[in-house]
Design an enzyme around this catalytic site. Sequence first.
Site, mmCIF file in Angstrom:
data_model
loop_
_atom_site.group_PDB
_atom_site.id
_atom_site.type_symbol
_atom_site.label_atom_id
_atom_site.label_comp_id
_atom_site.label_asym_id
_atom_site.label_seq_id
_atom_site.Cartn_x
_atom_site.Cartn_y
_atom_site.Cartn_z
ATOM 1 N N SER A 1 -7.868 -15.475 4.354
ATOM 2 C CA SER A 1 -6.558 -15.525 3.695
ATOM 3 C C SER A 1 -5.834 -14.193 3.838
ATOM 4 O O SER A 1 -5.337 -13.628 2.869
ATOM 5 C CB SER A 1 -6.730 -15.871 2.211
ATOM 6 O OG SER A 1 -5.493 -15.989 1.562
ATOM 7 N N ASN B 1 -3.457 8.851 3.987
ATOM 8 C CA ASN B 1 -2.163 8.264 4.309
ATOM 9 C C ASN B 1 -1.907 8.092 5.802
ATOM 10 O O ASN B 1 -0.842 7.591 6.195
ATOM 11 C CB ASN B 1 -1.042 9.131 3.718
ATOM 12 C CG ASN B 1 -1.000 9.066 2.215
ATOM 13 O OD1 ASN B 1 -1.498 8.124 1.605
ATOM 14 N ND2 ASN B 1 -0.403 10.079 1.591
ATOM 15 N N HIS C 1 0.567 4.196 -2.800
ATOM 16 C CA HIS C 1 0.264 5.584 -2.450
ATOM 17 C C HIS C 1 1.403 6.517 -2.861
ATOM 18 O O HIS C 1 1.155 7.689 -3.179
ATOM 19 C CB HIS C 1 -0.016 5.702 -0.951
ATOM 20 C CG HIS C 1 -1.390 5.272 -0.571
ATOM 21 N ND1 HIS C 1 -2.207 6.003 0.267
ATOM 22 C CD2 HIS C 1 -2.119 4.187 -0.928
ATOM 23 C CE1 HIS C 1 -3.371 5.383 0.410
ATOM 24 N NE2 HIS C 1 -3.327 4.271 -0.297
ATOM 25 N N ASP C 2 2.617 6.016 -2.863
ATOM 26 C CA ASP C 2 3.733 6.836 -3.312
ATOM 27 C C ASP C 2 3.639 7.101 -4.811
ATOM 28 O O ASP C 2 3.721 8.248 -5.263
ATOM 29 C CB ASP C 2 5.059 6.145 -2.990
ATOM 30 C CG ASP C 2 6.265 6.965 -3.446
ATOM 31 O OD1 ASP C 2 6.273 8.191 -3.208
ATOM 32 O OD2 ASP C 2 7.194 6.391 -4.038
ATOM 33 N N ARG D 1 0.828 -1.207 0.000
ATOM 34 C CA ARG D 1 0.000 0.000 0.000
ATOM 35 C C ARG D 1 0.865 1.261 0.000
ATOM 36 O O ARG D 1 0.547 2.262 -0.658
ATOM 37 C CB ARG D 1 -0.914 -0.023 1.226
ATOM 38 C CG ARG D 1 -1.905 1.130 1.295
ATOM 39 C CD ARG D 1 -2.975 0.877 2.337
ATOM 40 N NE ARG D 1 -3.870 2.014 2.470
ATOM 41 C CZ ARG D 1 -3.964 2.773 3.563
ATOM 42 N NH1 ARG D 1 -3.241 2.497 4.631
ATOM 43 N NH2 ARG D 1 -4.793 3.796 3.598
ATOM 44 N N HIS E 1 -5.305 -6.708 -2.503
ATOM 45 C CA HIS E 1 -6.115 -6.785 -1.288
ATOM 46 C C HIS E 1 -6.293 -8.221 -0.807
ATOM 47 O O HIS E 1 -6.994 -8.453 0.172
ATOM 48 C CB HIS E 1 -7.486 -6.145 -1.520
ATOM 49 C CG HIS E 1 -7.446 -4.661 -1.632
ATOM 50 N ND1 HIS E 1 -8.501 -3.897 -2.082
ATOM 51 C CD2 HIS E 1 -6.451 -3.765 -1.368
ATOM 52 C CE1 HIS E 1 -8.171 -2.619 -2.079
ATOM 53 N NE2 HIS E 1 -6.930 -2.512 -1.651
#
Length: 323
Positions: free
Chosen positions: A246, A94, A69-70, A65, A191
């Site tokens: 999972s 963030n 996001h970067d 993540r 995800h």
Amino acid sequence: MEGRSLNCLMFVLLGLTIVNTGEVSGQGTRVGFYSRTCPRAESIVKSTVRDHLKSDPSLAAGLLRLHFHDCFVQGCDASVLIEGPQTERTALPNLSLKGFEVINDAKTQLEAVCPGVVSCADILALATRDAVDLSDGPSWKVPTGRRDGRISQASEANNLPSPFDSVAILTQKFAAKGLNTQDLVVTSGGHTIGTTACLFFRHRLYNFTGNGGPDPSIDPTFLPTLRAQCPQSTGAQNRVALDTGSEFEFDRSYFKNLKNGRGILESDQLLWTDASTKTFVEEYSDSALRFKSDFAKSMVKMGNIELKTGSDSEIRTICSAIN
């Protein structure tokens, strides 16, 4: 066995999926960039990631993540790592990012053996690959040679893809970064590891339709479980696995859950109900090999978004601060 050879099947079962991404490069990056200037760079990053995941497996999803996001703000330039008032780290989307300590640890070790050589942006890209690999996901060759950005502004993080976005809006946001609909679906498959807070999907459980009912796309037999984890008026920060059953294993069950009405975020479940994305969900739910292969290719594409060159960039000494 869907026409796959026994050898390919065994690679998947053993978690040894190593994807040939065609060594895609861009804007000065290439596989093996540090082979002469810091030959131990990739092995140092991987050993650092491995050590941290042993004590906290959730950091795998955190690093994935963090890289996402970067790259979606200012490109893949490690601007999300910079500390300070009004930096990207302070933006609302963030505030729950994690994994900074892994990058800082790797950077400290690299500065000791190759001072001023390996960028924080490359460390983050490599660490993300290794985190996925160590979670039974695919491995891929990461083009390196990124430079670190010198600008980090919270206001620019407000247009990140959101769990409340429609598929149409998500598709537009991905297209703006040079990524297509398939990239959207397959990277959403990240995800398959990690968790989210109830505040990001609780609206689906209560009064979704305005008459007190839940989101009709939720499997009715799954609803009591979600409501127990996320009460209507409390527990906004309770954590729920994005891939039920999972949480720490990188596999195709995320897509199988979407088909069964067991997606957690509204934006995830919409991938199954929207005609433009449904075919990809179907394909990846049927083939772990296809999912892992395409995921690796899309990660290489994402890792080359808006790379920095020249005077607008540097090789940071400390990842949390510009030089």
